[in-house]
Write an enzyme that holds these catalytic residues in place. Structure first.
Site, mmCIF file in Angstrom:
data_model
loop_
_atom_site.group_PDB
_atom_site.id
_atom_site.type_symbol
_atom_site.label_atom_id
_atom_site.label_comp_id
_atom_site.label_asym_id
_atom_site.label_seq_id
_atom_site.Cartn_x
_atom_site.Cartn_y
_atom_site.Cartn_z
ATOM 1 N N ASP A 1 19.220 -6.326 -0.315
ATOM 2 C CA ASP A 1 18.708 -4.961 -0.515
ATOM 3 C C ASP A 1 18.816 -4.147 0.775
ATOM 4 O O ASP A 1 18.592 -2.934 0.761
ATOM 5 C CB ASP A 1 17.253 -4.985 -1.005
ATOM 6 C CG ASP A 1 16.345 -5.795 -0.099
ATOM 7 O OD1 ASP A 1 16.655 -6.984 0.135
ATOM 8 O OD2 ASP A 1 15.348 -5.256 0.397
ATOM 9 N N ASP B 1 0.811 -1.222 0.000
ATOM 10 C CA ASP B 1 0.000 0.000 0.000
ATOM 11 C C ASP B 1 0.845 1.273 0.000
ATOM 12 O O ASP B 1 0.306 2.376 0.005
ATOM 13 C CB ASP B 1 -0.973 0.000 1.195
ATOM 14 C CG ASP B 1 -0.252 -0.075 2.531
ATOM 15 O OD1 ASP B 1 0.999 0.010 2.547
ATOM 16 O OD2 ASP B 1 -0.930 -0.213 3.571
HETATM 17 P P1 AMP Z 1 11.918 -3.915 3.708
HETATM 18 O O1 AMP Z 1 11.462 -5.214 4.306
HETATM 19 O O2 AMP Z 1 11.377 -2.701 4.401
HETATM 20 O O3 AMP Z 1 13.384 -3.863 3.458
HETATM 21 O O4 AMP Z 1 11.193 -3.861 2.264
HETATM 22 C C1 AMP Z 1 11.411 -4.800 1.240
HETATM 23 C C2 AMP Z 1 10.714 -4.334 -0.024
HETATM 24 O O5 AMP Z 1 9.292 -4.270 0.179
HETATM 25 C C3 AMP Z 1 11.112 -2.942 -0.498
HETATM 26 O O6 AMP Z 1 11.108 -2.960 -1.901
HETATM 27 C C4 AMP Z 1 10.016 -2.058 0.052
HETATM 28 O O7 AMP Z 1 9.881 -0.876 -0.676
HETATM 29 C C5 AMP Z 1 8.807 -2.969 -0.094
HETATM 30 N N1 AMP Z 1 7.732 -2.642 0.855
HETATM 31 C C6 AMP Z 1 7.711 -2.855 2.201
HETATM 32 N N2 AMP Z 1 6.542 -2.422 2.730
HETATM 33 C C7 AMP Z 1 5.803 -1.913 1.712
HETATM 34 C C8 AMP Z 1 4.509 -1.311 1.613
HETATM 35 N N3 AMP Z 1 3.725 -1.148 2.673
HETATM 36 N N4 AMP Z 1 4.093 -0.911 0.380
HETATM 37 C C9 AMP Z 1 4.863 -1.066 -0.703
HETATM 38 N N5 AMP Z 1 6.081 -1.627 -0.677
HETATM 39 C C10 AMP Z 1 6.564 -2.051 0.514
HETATM 40 MG MG MG Z 2 14.713 -2.559 2.877
#
Ligand code: AMP
Ligand code: MG
Length: 485
Positions: free
Chosen positions: A251, A123
């Site tokens: 990442d 979202d």
């Molecule tokens: P993270 O676990 O925060 O490192 O996120 C991993 C991936 O998921 C990244 O590409 C983030 O941008 C995406 N992501 C995490 N939460 C959301 C969200 N609520 N909406 C869209 N993308 C998300």
């Molecule tokens: Mg991340």
């Protein structure tokens, strides 16, 4: 629109095709809940402006100065070992870069700024609890001397966002980083076979983080080595604090060597090398004692992406990259020994003593942080302060304490640097949870602000603040943490 922030946009200018120009969403009622005024000042920003209405719009992405060229960055990544070719900023945008009065360049990035072309099913939102969690823990890490992204502000949006436990206050975190280049940024272009873009990216990363390598014939290999050295130092520091990142996907591994993405991270209370907090880490891939192995695994993924630039002959490129990875393993071990030697007040890192200390802790439920704070008493012959932390103090502990005292005397050890290497206050999970629950469920920021104050001064004892130094009561519920909330 005020130009209170003068952005530069080298990423957007130099790296066409490596991002999508993108705007933040407009929010019903953006408000600055918390501004890191010390950080704002060190960046040369006007804290009064940022705290006001226009500042809130800027810090949530709704209205930006003309100098900002906001973008969503593309990246890929190995998540729990499986490759996702397209991750990218799914709920974040980069506003641009700020050059501080010392000439240092910092990215200013918003997390929770709405959907982007990389959102996949998400979202694009963030909610208050996790935004405050990142604020708190990244500030704690900074105060503990660990390289990290920093929180500039936590804002509320005026919206409510649906999460597992119902509707929660929507929020945006504004954070700075020396860059948002990740291992996954390189993987994105490598996976698509876009060698020209990869080359551009490497040149950019070198100009930004290792400018002395510009134009060097073996720049790609030396860059890999630098990234390895920074990450080895970083993970060694994490280990010395009992910090578990929780989601060391490629990442979430920076080129700069800064800690990034405080989703499921947590500090270990009692020592158990297998500790995992993340709800989804069933295999213990990112457990405390697996972090160094994962750092090398991630570095190998960066090496793979760089191979064609390391040497045109693939076999030679692989052989050279493997040497760098082996060297990073050695480098990590040295950094780890140095971290623990410092915590013991020693100048020479005595591997036997440090390895034996870890063995003595096994199965003893010993509080990792309190152990080091109790050592000065043991050095004066009062072993009880240490022994009380062990569930079954034994002769192995006695032997270790004697060996430690002898080594400290032999090296003419020093108590002052020891006190500066062993924090009193760390973000204990039960305190973090309590503070976040009060903030997001009752709008009560008082517990959060008190905890933040302790964590920003982790080595300074405060009278009457024992509850901030002590572990959770034995019957406290086990804490589980979550990603991407
Ligand atoms: P993270 O676990 O925060 O490192 O996120 C991993 C991936 O998921 C990244 O590409 C983030 O941008 C995406 N992501 C995490 N939460 C959301 C969200 N609520 N909406 C869209 N993308 C998300
Ligand atoms: Mg991340």
């Amino acid at each position: 629109m005020s130009a209170a922030i003068q952005f530069e946009n080298t990423y957007a200018t130099d790296l066409a095709g490596l991002y999508v120009p993108w705007q933040g969403k407009e929010w019903p009622d953006p408000q600055v809940l918390l501004l890191n005024t010390a950080l704002a000042r060190s960046l040369g920003l006007d804290a009064d402006f940022l705290q006001g209405r226009e500042g809130a719009k800027l810090l949530t992405g709704a209205a930006l100065p003309d100098t900002s060229r906001p973008i969503a960055q593309a990246y890929a990544g190995h998540q729990f070992g499986g490759f996702s070719p397209q991750l990218g900023d799914g709920r974040a945008i980069l506003l641009g870069e700020i050059v501080d009065p010392e000439g240092q360049r910092h990215d200013l990035h918003l997390k929770g700024s709405g959907r982007t072309p990389f959102s996949r099913g998400g979202d694009g939102r963030a909610v208050l609890g996790p935004v405050l969690r990142e604020y708190l823990i990244s500030e704690a890490m900074h105060a503990l001397g660990v390289p990290t992204t920093r929180a500039l502000a936590a804002c509320t949006t005026g919206d409510r966002v649906l999460r597992q436990n119902g509707l929660e206050p929507g929020a945006v975190l504004a954070r700075t980083a020396s860059s948002h280049l990740r291992v996954g940024t390189f993987q994105f272009f490598a996976a698509r076979g876009e060698q020209d873009k990869l080359r551009l990216l490497l040149d950019y990363a070198i100009a930004r983080h290792d400018p002395d390598l510009t134009g060097a014939p073996d720049a790609a290999l030396r860059f890999l080595k630098r990234v390895g050295a920074r990450q080895a130092q970083l993970v060694a520091q994490w280990m010395g604090l009992g910090f578990i990142h929780g989601v060391m996907n490629t990442d979430n591994m920076t080129i700069s060597g800064e800690t990034i993405d405080y989703g499921p991270c947590a500090f270990m209370d009692s020592y158990d090398p297998k500790t995992v907090f993340s709800s989804i880490d069933h295999q213990g891939r990112y457990a405390y004692d697996n972090q160094p192995a994962i750092l090398l695994w991630n570095l190998a993924r960066l090496a793979e992406a760089l191979l064609p630039m390391i040497h045109p002959d693939e076999d030679r490129a692989i052989a050279q990259a493997s040497e760098v990875i082996d060297a990073t393993r050695t480098r990590y071990r040295e950094a780890w020994l140095e971290v623990f030697a410092k915590k013991l007040g020693l100048c020479l890192p005595v591997a036997g003593l440090i390895d034996a200390m870890h063995a003595v802790w096994a199965q003893q439920n010993v509080d990792f942080t309190l152990f080091f704070r109790a050592l000065p008493e043991a050095l004066q012959g009062h072993d009880a302060a240490v022994k009380v932390l062990f569930s079954a103090p034994d002769e192995k502990l006695d032997a270790w304490l004697s060996a430690y005292r002898a080594e400290f005397t032999a090296q003419d050890g020093d108590l002052a640097p020891m006190a500066a290497a062993n924090p009193i206050y760390i973000p204990r999970n039960h305190l973090v949870e309590e503070a976040l629950t009060a903030a997001s469920e009752s709008g009560d920021m008082a517990p959060f602000l008190t905890l933040l104050e302790r964590l920003q001064n982790p080595f300074t004892p405060v009278d009457g603040a024992e509850i901030y130094a002590n572990p959770a009561p034995a019957d406290a519920p086990r804490i589980v943490t979550f990603c991407g909330t």
